[in-house]
Design a protein around this motif. Sequence first.
Motif, PDB file in Angstrom:
ATOM      1  N   ILE A 266       0.837  -1.192   0.000  1.00 18.94           N
ATOM      2  CA  ILE A 266       0.000   0.000   0.000  1.00 18.94           C
ATOM      3  C   ILE A 266       0.876   1.248   0.000  1.00 18.94           C
ATOM      4  O   ILE A 266       1.601   1.519   0.969  1.00 18.94           O
ATOM      5  CB  ILE A 266      -0.949  -0.013   1.221  1.00 18.94           C
ATOM      6  N   PRO A 267       0.843   2.011  -1.110  1.00 17.55           N
ATOM      7  CA  PRO A 267       1.667   3.223  -1.188  1.00 17.55           C
ATOM      8  C   PRO A 267       1.327   4.179  -0.044  1.00 17.55           C
ATOM      9  O   PRO A 267       0.154   4.313   0.330  1.00 17.55           O
ATOM     10  CB  PRO A 267       1.271   3.834  -2.546  1.00 17.55           C
ATOM     11  N   GLY A 268       2.354   4.801   0.490  1.00 15.45           N
ATOM     12  CA  GLY A 268       2.137   5.732   1.597  1.00 15.45           C
ATOM     13  C   GLY A 268       2.602   5.157   2.917  1.00 15.45           C
ATOM     14  O   GLY A 268       3.023   5.895   3.809  1.00 15.45           O
ATOM     15  N   ASN A 269       2.525   3.827   3.059  1.00 16.12           N
ATOM     16  CA  ASN A 269       3.041   3.218   4.285  1.00 16.12           C
ATOM     17  C   ASN A 269       4.564   3.273   4.281  1.00 16.12           C
ATOM     18  O   ASN A 269       5.198   3.304   3.224  1.00 16.12           O
ATOM     19  CB  ASN A 269       2.597   1.756   4.400  1.00 16.12           C
ATOM     20  N   THR A 270       5.147   3.288   5.470  1.00 15.18           N
ATOM     21  CA  THR A 270       6.609   3.290   5.602  1.00 15.18           C
ATOM     22  C   THR A 270       7.047   2.196   6.564  1.00 15.18           C
ATOM     23  O   THR A 270       6.457   2.023   7.625  1.00 15.18           O
ATOM     24  CB  THR A 270       7.106   4.650   6.159  1.00 15.18           C
TER      25      THR A 270
ATOM     26  N   LYS B 150      11.989  -1.810  -5.075  1.00 15.53           N
ATOM     27  CA  LYS B 150      11.401  -0.566  -5.568  1.00 15.53           C
ATOM     28  C   LYS B 150       9.974  -0.767  -6.040  1.00 15.53           C
ATOM     29  O   LYS B 150       9.222   0.200  -6.191  1.00 15.53           O
ATOM     30  CB  LYS B 150      12.253  -0.009  -6.719  1.00 15.53           C
ATOM     31  N   ASN B 151       9.584  -2.021  -6.321  1.00 22.41           N
ATOM     32  CA  ASN B 151       8.222  -2.274  -6.779  1.00 22.41           C
ATOM     33  C   ASN B 151       7.213  -2.424  -5.643  1.00 22.41           C
ATOM     34  O   ASN B 151       6.014  -2.549  -5.887  1.00 22.41           O
ATOM     35  CB  ASN B 151       8.180  -3.532  -7.660  1.00 22.41           C
ATOM     36  N   LEU B 152       7.701  -2.460  -4.406  1.00 23.40           N
ATOM     37  CA  LEU B 152       6.765  -2.498  -3.285  1.00 23.40           C
ATOM     38  C   LEU B 152       6.150  -1.106  -3.170  1.00 23.40           C
ATOM     39  O   LEU B 152       6.837  -0.103  -3.333  1.00 23.40           O
ATOM     40  CB  LEU B 152       7.503  -2.865  -1.994  1.00 23.40           C
ATOM     41  N   GLY B 153       4.878  -1.048  -2.890  1.00 21.61           N
ATOM     42  CA  GLY B 153       4.219   0.255  -2.823  1.00 21.61           C
ATOM     43  C   GLY B 153       4.708   1.113  -1.680  1.00 21.61           C
ATOM     44  O   GLY B 153       4.857   2.329  -1.804  1.00 21.61           O
ATOM     45  N   ALA B 154       5.003   0.479  -0.565  1.00 15.41           N
ATOM     46  CA  ALA B 154       5.404   1.224   0.627  1.00 15.41           C
ATOM     47  C   ALA B 154       6.831   1.741   0.487  1.00 15.41           C
ATOM     48  O   ALA B 154       7.611   1.253  -0.323  1.00 15.41           O
ATOM     49  CB  ALA B 154       5.299   0.330   1.859  1.00 15.41           C
ATOM     50  N   THR B 155       7.169   2.728   1.278  1.00 16.10           N
ATOM     51  CA  THR B 155       8.542   3.228   1.363  1.00 16.10           C
ATOM     52  C   THR B 155       9.299   2.369   2.364  1.00 16.10           C
ATOM     53  O   THR B 155       8.846   2.182   3.497  1.00 16.10           O
ATOM     54  CB  THR B 155       8.538   4.695   1.853  1.00 16.10           C
ATOM     55  N   ILE B 156      10.427   1.806   1.928  1.00 17.46           N
ATOM     56  CA  ILE B 156      11.200   0.942   2.816  1.00 17.46           C
ATOM     57  C   ILE B 156      12.512   1.669   3.126  1.00 17.46           C
ATOM     58  O   ILE B 156      13.257   2.034   2.217  1.00 17.46           O
ATOM     59  CB  ILE B 156      11.529  -0.421   2.150  1.00 17.46           C
ATOM     60  N   LYS B 157      12.777   1.873   4.407  1.00 14.72           N
ATOM     61  CA  LYS B 157      14.033   2.523   4.810  1.00 14.72           C
ATOM     62  C   LYS B 157      14.847   1.544   5.641  1.00 14.72           C
ATOM     63  O   LYS B 157      14.286   0.705   6.346  1.00 14.72           O
ATOM     64  CB  LYS B 157      13.737   3.782   5.622  1.00 14.72           C
ATOM     65  N   PHE B 158      16.161   1.688   5.541  1.00 15.64           N
ATOM     66  CA  PHE B 158      17.032   0.743   6.234  1.00 15.64           C
ATOM     67  C   PHE B 158      17.967   1.452   7.198  1.00 15.64           C
ATOM     68  O   PHE B 158      18.491   2.522   6.897  1.00 15.64           O
ATOM     69  CB  PHE B 158      17.861  -0.042   5.209  1.00 15.64           C
ATOM     70  N   GLU B 159      18.162   0.835   8.337  1.00 17.33           N
ATOM     71  CA  GLU B 159      19.094   1.357   9.337  1.00 17.33           C
ATOM     72  C   GLU B 159      20.007   0.216   9.766  1.00 17.33           C
ATOM     73  O   GLU B 159      19.530  -0.833  10.193  1.00 17.33           O
ATOM     74  CB  GLU B 159      18.337   1.831  10.589  1.00 17.33           C
ATOM     75  N   GLY B 160      21.302   0.403   9.615  1.00 22.80           N
ATOM     76  CA  GLY B 160      22.248  -0.569  10.131  1.00 22.80           C
ATOM     77  C   GLY B 160      22.453  -0.341  11.613  1.00 22.80           C
ATOM     78  O   GLY B 160      22.674   0.789  12.041  1.00 22.80           O
ATOM     79  N   VAL B 161      22.363  -1.416  12.398  1.00 21.29           N
ATOM     80  CA  VAL B 161      22.500  -1.297  13.853  1.00 21.29           C
ATOM     81  C   VAL B 161      23.823  -1.911  14.273  1.00 21.29           C
ATOM     82  O   VAL B 161      24.147  -3.023  13.870  1.00 21.29           O
ATOM     83  CB  VAL B 161      21.352  -2.049  14.565  1.00 21.29           C
ATOM     84  N   ARG B 162      24.592  -1.169  15.053  1.00 18.06           N
ATOM     85  CA  ARG B 162      25.833  -1.724  15.594  1.00 18.06           C
ATOM     86  C   ARG B 162      25.551  -2.317  16.962  1.00 18.06           C
ATOM     87  O   ARG B 162      24.588  -1.955  17.624  1.00 18.06           O
ATOM     88  CB  ARG B 162      26.897  -0.637  15.701  1.00 18.06           C
TER      89      ARG B 162
END
Lengths: 289, 310
Positions: free
Chosen positions: A95-99, A131-143
């Motif tokens: 669903i576009p708009g979700n993060t 990139k084809n997923l509607g939602a915005t996917i952000k990544f955070e590397g955790v130490r």
Amino acid sequence: MRLDVWGVRGSIPAPGPSTNRYGGNTPCLSIIDSKGHLCVIDMGTGVVPLGTAVLQNALPIEDDFGGGKGKATVLLSHGHWDHIQGFPFFAPVFIPGNTLNIYGNARTSDRVEAVLEGQMNPQFSPIYTLKNLGATIKFEGVRERQCFRVSNLEICSMELPHGETSALSFQIKEDGKTLIYASDAGYPAEGAPDAIVEFYRGADVLVHDSTYTPEEQEERRHRGLSSYVDAAAVAIRAEVGKLVLFHYDQDHSDDMVDENVRKCAQELERRGAGQIEVVGAFEGMTLEI
Amino acid sequence: MKVRFWGVRGSFPVPGKQTNRYGGNTSCVEVEVAGHAPIVIDAGTGLRQLGKRLVRNEFRDGNGLVHMLISHTHWDHIQGLPYFSPLYSEGNELQIYARQPGDTHLGAVFAHQNDGPYFPVPLASLKARVQFNELLEGQQFDIGDVKVRCTRLNHPWIAMAYRLDYGGKSVVYCSDTAPFRDILLEHEFIATPPSAAVPLDKQHEIQLRMMREKLVDLCRGVDFLIYDTQFTPEEYEAKPHWGHSTPDDAIAIAREAGAKVLCLFHHAPARTDDQQDAILATYKHLLRDDDLELVCAAEGMVVDLAEVGS
């Protein structure tokens, strides 16, 4: 915070009548904090029914994921299949708009983004790319030992030995209550290192790997998983309130899990720690912490 | 020749009470020929239980040989392979057959699944010998005394249907495929269904017609036709670009080809056992006066082809 259990099985989903009570889906938990924020821990196939529940508004979540206004946090312990294989079927990502803010280990050879991008490769998935997923996917590397805050949750991480690799353990705190997630923990035969015990210390709830019986563990220590005795031992040393057994072997039937939970309680009793309550995680289980 | 179902589900494995009867494991079918090495079609999660059976006999001592035909490498058709016990004994041999994947080696495609960070045992370090056989569309070859033919299907990144003939009996495995009328599915990513207002590209139409003719030819007179029927007609209308068929599409192919038994397969993950019962009942009723027999794949089901049509 509220904990819901969606998948409890290790390695590979185990469908069939013999796993109906505890469940056959691979690891997934959800935490919902007092502000109604959704935090997903691991994305095994259990994340599929979680996605359905989110879109049916069956959980006390503040955000409107169905309307494309949802923001969720995802904590990934590591990139083994059973911890990510539900991701392409988690309905809110279409669903576009979700993060989704996905936190994973920054120290592994592959970045979290590359792990999940590799999962979507067109040889294997009709999604082709993240990139084809509607939602915005952000990544955070955790130490290791890095702490961060999302919504009302204080989250810290710790690296657990897991065979030839490692898995992240997460400590999640809200309003003085602490939950520890420790799946795929494979300690040396002499027990968990002190630093890990300190990380778990005093937790109200410890969700801990208990893949094997102690007999199975003797031959499989190299695989980097725990027996229920390993789980009991570290729970006692860390003086936790409640031990939740988790990540069952794919070949263990409900009756065998019953037996392992019972024997784990006996083990705690025998070691003078009968005050620690032990339960076996099952799909559909909810805990208010 | 016997056909045994180890996994019948599409997309992803679905544990739970609602799939106890038809089964929640992803696609895996075994073709048994007496005295012949086992032939497996697709390596979904159902493969794990088959592996447990195999290591009780000659595979335990490292003397086993298994042939594996792969329709395509989408996860639900290969995800059981790392959990296939015979791979962990020295001396066993696995021959994998799949369509030549364009610009890369088939072995590299499979290695991706087994290597870090996804799985702790890299393909190259498995004790068993694994060999890859890349196939061309339309290729014919023998596996022992079994004759194998294949043709391509209409599915994202392309899948293959297989026909196996032995001793005058035959089986076709046709999964996954969309019908051959609304959209051509190959390597391009298609995000949305085609607009009804825009006619199908002429070239695509010709390609689809040829693809369909070759599939009907592959299925000609077959005893047992296993077919991707993941969708109901309503679901297909919404998702023609996903690459799956309805029972109506399967029945049309089966009738044209003169198949004896049609077996519904690759059930939708959300489909409960009761819903699957209802689908089967609906189409059985439709075919009540037809020579075509209809069955529905369920985990553990065994079909002896000697008993088909007799």
